[in-house]
Structure formats: C-alpha cells, structure tokens
Write a protein that holds these residues in place. Structure first.
Motif, short mmCIF file in Angstrom:
data_model
loop_
_atom_site.label_atom_id
_atom_site.label_comp_id
_atom_site.label_asym_id
_atom_site.label_seq_id
_atom_site.Cartn_x
_atom_site.Cartn_y
_atom_site.Cartn_z
N ILE A 96 70.24 78.57 79.72
CA ILE A 96 71.29 78.69 78.97
C ILE A 96 72.57 77.81 79.31
N ARG A 97 72.52 77.21 80.51
CA ARG A 97 73.52 76.32 80.69
C ARG A 97 72.85 75.10 81.69
N VAL A 98 73.56 74.20 81.73
CA VAL A 98 73.33 73.25 82.89
C VAL A 98 74.63 72.68 83.61
N ASP A 99 74.70 72.70 84.70
CA ASP A 99 75.69 72.46 85.59
C ASP A 99 75.51 71.24 86.30
N THR A 100 75.85 69.93 85.85
CA THR A 100 75.65 68.82 86.27
C THR A 100 76.47 68.24 87.61
N ASN A 101 77.63 69.39 88.07
CA ASN A 101 78.04 69.21 89.43
C ASN A 101 77.25 69.67 90.28
N SER A 157 68.04 84.80 82.50
CA SER A 157 67.68 86.06 83.20
C SER A 157 68.81 86.00 84.33
N GLY A 158 69.49 84.98 84.48
CA GLY A 158 70.74 84.86 85.41
C GLY A 158 70.21 84.18 86.78
N ASP A 159 68.85 83.71 86.78
CA ASP A 159 68.39 82.88 88.00
C ASP A 159 68.90 81.62 87.68
N ARG A 160 69.04 80.75 89.01
CA ARG A 160 69.53 79.49 88.80
C ARG A 160 68.52 78.66 89.53
N ILE A 161 68.44 77.49 89.04
CA ILE A 161 67.42 76.47 89.41
C ILE A 161 67.97 75.28 89.81
N SER A 162 67.86 74.89 91.03
CA SER A 162 68.55 73.51 91.43
C SER A 162 67.45 72.35 91.40
#
Lengths: 160, 414
Positions: B77-82, B90-95
């Motif tokens: 649902i979102r990509v944080d390029t910083n 699901s709330g999970d974050r994948i680095s």
C-alpha cells in the motif's frame, strides 16, 4: 549438448532431411505409413533456397530462446539435455512462439491447433535429419564446453 | 543484498529468476497479490469456457518456490524510498536494498450509471474474476461485454462456450465496442473485420460505434443495458473489458515519478536509485515512435522483467524499448500475428497486401526498413518479419521477397 551444424555449401536441396523428420514424427515411423497418414505428419525443419544459398533451416535450441521466453502457457521448456521441447498438453495455440522465432522454424498444427517444433529427436542418438543427409550438410557436433571458435574449426575441418 | 519485487506475475517472476541466475546467493522477496499461487494470466479466459481449470493454468513448477526466493502473499500500500521499506496492507514492513515495481495493471472502470451497484459485473484480470464469471455463466441467460479488445472478444467467446446445465442453450452474448471496429490497435481494419466475421459466426452479437449508457433492471430479475443509440440488450451478466491502466496508486507520495505508468530509463531504473519498474506498470519507450508508452503485452513484460532483474543484480543490460503492437493469437479458429505499424491509411508508407483463400497479409515498409506486419489465417514464419521490425534490420536485396511475404531465413542470410 550436441549441436546440429548446418553447412549450406554442402546442401543439394534434396529434402531428405525434411522427409526423415516427418517420418520420425509420424505415428508409425516408416515412410509408407507416414505417406498414408491423415493428417500427414509435419516436418520440423525447412530446406530453403534463394538465388545463391540452399540450406536446411533448423531449430537452434537457442541458449536464450525467444520461443521459450514468449511461451505464455508453460508449454515450452528446456529439458535436461538442453533441448527446447513441448509439454504438448499445455499448448493453447496462442502462437507467441511462432511470432518470436527469428528462424521461422516453429509451425502451427492446423488440426490439433498446437505449436510444432524440433524436439532434436531426443530419444535417438543421431537426429533423423542428420542421419538422412547424404552430403553431410547436417552434422552433429559434440559441443561440450568447447568455445564457439573451436566448434567452428571442427566444422571447417570436416569440409572438403 | 535484499531484493524485493512487488508483483508476482510474469515481470516479477522473470526478474526473480534473473536475479537468482546472476547472483546465486541473493535473497529475493516477491510480494504477490495472488493467494493461490503463480499462474499464466493470459489463460484465465479458458477458466470461463471450462477448457482449463485452476490447476491447469498454474506454472508446472512454482517459480516462486525456488531456492532463495521468499514469496509473501499481500498487497503493497506504500513505498518509503527514504527508509527503503514497502508497507503492506497487513501492516507488515519489508525492507529492501533494491526494489522492483511489477504491479501490472488494473481494469479501467467506465462511468456508467448502475455499474457500481450491480453484483453481476466483473472485469477479467485475475483468477477470481474468471471464477465469478464462470459461476454466473451457469445461470445467466445473457451477457454483455463492454469493450471489443482482445480481452473482451476472448471473454465473449468463452461465455458462449461456457458450461451450461443440461438442456440449456448457450447464453446470448453481445459485445459493445465504442469504435468502428473491434481489436483496435491489435489488428488493422481488414484483419479485424475478418476476425469479427468469425466471432459473429460463433453467435456473438457485436455492436460497433456503440456505448453502454446505463444499466437497467428488468422484470423477473433479468437485467438489461441501454445503448447509446437507444436500444436495449439483455445483460444478466456484464464483463467490463474497457482497457487497463498501470497499477500505481500505491506509489503516491513515494517520490517515484509516474505519468501514465512508472517512468523508467533504458535500464528499467526509475528516478530513484535502486528502484526499478517492469511490465504493464512501467512507462518506457515505444521502439518505432520513440515516444513514451505503456506496453501491456505479456511478452514485453517478460523481457522487461528479465532485464530489470539482471540490472538489479549488478548487470548493465539496456532495453531498447518495445513494440506497442506485437500480438499473436487465435480467435474463433483464425490465427493471426501483428507487429509494428499496422494502421497505415494515408500515412505515406510502402504497403503490400495479399489475399488468398480467406487469408490476408499486409507488410509495411518505410525506406529500407520493414516497420509493420499483419498475418491473418496463415502465420507461418511470422517471426522472420517480427524480428526484422523489432531489431530494425535493414532490408537489403531482399526487399522484394520480404514484401511479397516470401521471406525465408536462408534468403535473409544471403
């Protein structure tokens, strides 16, 4: 992987390879039955002639095979010997492989509506086309780990 | 090096394979929105007709079950390029260290009154859509397909063929196409007309120069649509096949530049370092026009995915661009291949056309280059022509033979 090498200068255009290929892919693998089979068996290589060249055009089983890359149903695969072959039952007749092959050696079976291509006679030691060629315009070269240049020399050394 | 790929269809799969080929120690995570495994997307119309079932269209060996590849079912649902993270629903974050965006396309939804509220309208983009259509097809008496492109025509034929309870006739199927001819952009006018005749022969009504104005609910639970020209057509079931747009909504605010799709350079890199894009979501360069475009074709997605994967793993491959038209198919028993520039009316190309026993071909030349091919009915050696176009190989003494549809490999080598 053994590779079929083509030496255009030796080709007489007799089409023995085409016939041998079609017979090998007939239900009964003899000429008389193959001739009578309906629909007739299909050849997988094509003897082509232009003003100054005659040669059988045969599947290269390319290392980075455009047909295999283009296949969108999981039909084409590379077998353990390195040959590009079909899981026939998976072919849906989308013809992406025919569109992709720069040699023009994948064909459409108009009755079964599936793609037809060289299987390198994977059950035989020597492919039918190579065995049938009377002038050794088609030869089987043990490629192994030889460099392209070495393979070239082998082919040249077989020339008269 | 942590490689993350968003999207588990052909671009993503090809990239994952390429990364592993080049870097055998790579840890690749593929985020796939498809809960029940990886399948060949172009085959989903065959689920409706019943020619294939779900297990038939899965990859023979799941490419994402390979060593070093970790498949995560989820939706980005979102990509944080910083912080270099992908956030999942699901709330999970994948680095990630390197990221590939291969999220494909989503069906366009035309604004038609009633379309939002009906429970009997589906796009045809994934297995779930196909399953829903198959279920409805068993009881529906009629269907309308909005859009006469490849997906719409395939859907219409599949619905005609769909399994019916004993004694029930095939359903009535109509296609509503806005333009004067079906398969716009995939075939030229004459080629498309030949296919249309064959589709009509199989019992599909095709309305051209026509639009669906609104959905009407009729008597006995049967529904209809109102057409732009005023008439109505029975429509218990509706397939929305009005085109596809790149799936980029989740990239808003990421800093990744998008226009129609994700803008990529000739190495499939976006404007953000270490972030790549490939497949139907990417906006690259069309080979013949040199203009920016989104491809939407499976074979191009495969190629882009593979090259992006190689580059992510340290390679230096360049992607020259794709042909906007490069299609092969068989519709209603007629095989066809088309590539390059196919609509040529009044545009100053050298055009050669042949017709024979219901077969049709067209070859298009500009200067010394073949730029377009249409083969309908007889597609033998199509690859010779497509290769000349795609790889911009100048014609030599062989102009004449190529333009007479007599190209042969031997002669091209001469």
């Amino acid at each position: 992987m053994d590779q079929i090498f083509v030496k255009p200068e030796k080709c007489m255009g007799c089409r023995s390879c085409e016939i041998a290929c079609a017979v090998q892919h007939a239900k009964d693998k003899n000429l008389f039955a193959a001739v009578l089979q309906t629909p007739p068996p299909m050849k997988r290589l094509f003897v082509e002639a232009s003003d100054n060249v005659r040669m059988p055009v045969v599947c290269r089983h390319c290392e980075d095979a455009p047909c295999l890359n283009a296949c969108l149903s999981g039909c084409l695969y590379r077998d353990q010997k390195g040959f590009v072959r079909r899981h026939k039952e998976r072919c849906i007749g989308c013809w992406s492989c025919i569109m992709a092959c720069p040699f023009g050696v994948v064909s459409r079976d108009p009755d079964k509506h599936i793609a037809v291509k060289c299987d390198r006679c994977h059950k035989l030691d020597t492919p039918a086309c190579v065995a049938a060629c009377p002038t050794r315009a088609l030869v089987l070269v043990e490629a192994g780990n030889l460099s392209k240049e070495k393979r070239r020399k082998i082919v040249l050394s077989e020339s008269p | 090096m942590r490689y993350v790929i968003i999207g588990g269809s052909i671009a993503g799969i090809s990239a994952a394979k390429a990364i592993r080929t080049k870097d055998s120690h790579a840890a690749v995570t593929v985020i796939s929105g498809e809960p029940f495994g990886q399948y060949y997307r172009p085959l989903i119309p065959m689920l409706i007709s019943g020619r294939k079932n779900e297990s038939d269209i899965l990859y023979p060996e799941d490419p994402l079950h390979a060593e070093g590849i970790n498949r995560v079912v989820g939706s980005a649902i979102r990509v944080d390029t910083n912080t270099r993270e992908v956030l999942l629903a699901s709330g999970d974050r994948i680095s990630y260290d390197r990221l590939l965006i291969a999220t494909g396309g989503v069906a366009l939804k035309p604004r038609i009154p009633g379309l939002d509220s009906t429970k009997a309208a589906f796009p045809l983009r994934n297995v779930i859509h196909a399953q829903k259509l198959r279920q409805h097809a068993a009881s529906a008496a009629s269907a309308v397909v909005i859009g006469g492109g490849l997906v719409g025509i395939k859907a219409a034929l599949a619905l005609r063929e769909a399994g019916r309870p004993e004694g029930k006739a095939p359903m009535d199927v109509a296609v509503v196409e806005m333009l004067p001819e079906i398969l716009n952009g995939r075939l030229d006018h004459d080629g498309a007309a030949a296919i249309r005749a064959a589709v009509e022969e199989r019992g599909v009504d095709i309305h051209r120069n026509e639009q669906v104005k609104r959905l009407l609910s009729g008597s006995n639970g049967r529904s209809k649509v109102r057409l732009g020209s005023g008439g109505t057509v029975d429509a218990d079931l509706i397939v929305v096949a009005a085109g596809v747009r790149p799936n980029i909504a989740f990239l808003r605010g990421s800093g990744i530049k998008t226009r129609r799709g994700v803008l990529v350079d000739e190495t499939l890199l976006t404007n953000i370092p270490d972030v790549y894009a490939a497949g139907d979501v990417a906006e690259g360069v069309e080979l013949l026009s040199g203009k920016r475009a989104v491809s939407g074709l499976w074979t191009n997605a495969q190629e882009m995915g593979r090259l992006a994967g190689l580059n992510m793993a340290g390679g230096n491959a360049t992607y020259p661009g794709f042909l906007a038209v490069m299609n092969a198919s068989e519709i209603a028993g007629i095989p066809f291949v088309s590539a390059g520039t196919i609509d040529t009316a009044g545009r100053g190309f050298d055009v050669a056309i042949g017709r024979e026993n219901g077969k049709y071909w067209k070859l298009v030349k500009k200067g010394d280059f073949l730029v377009g091919v249409v083969l309908v009915g007889d597609i033998s050696r199509a690859g010779l022509y497509v290769n000349l176009i795609k790889n911009r190989i100048p014609l030599k003494r062989d102009h004449d033979k190529v333009m007479r549809r007599m190209a042969s490999y031997a002669q091209l080598q001469a």
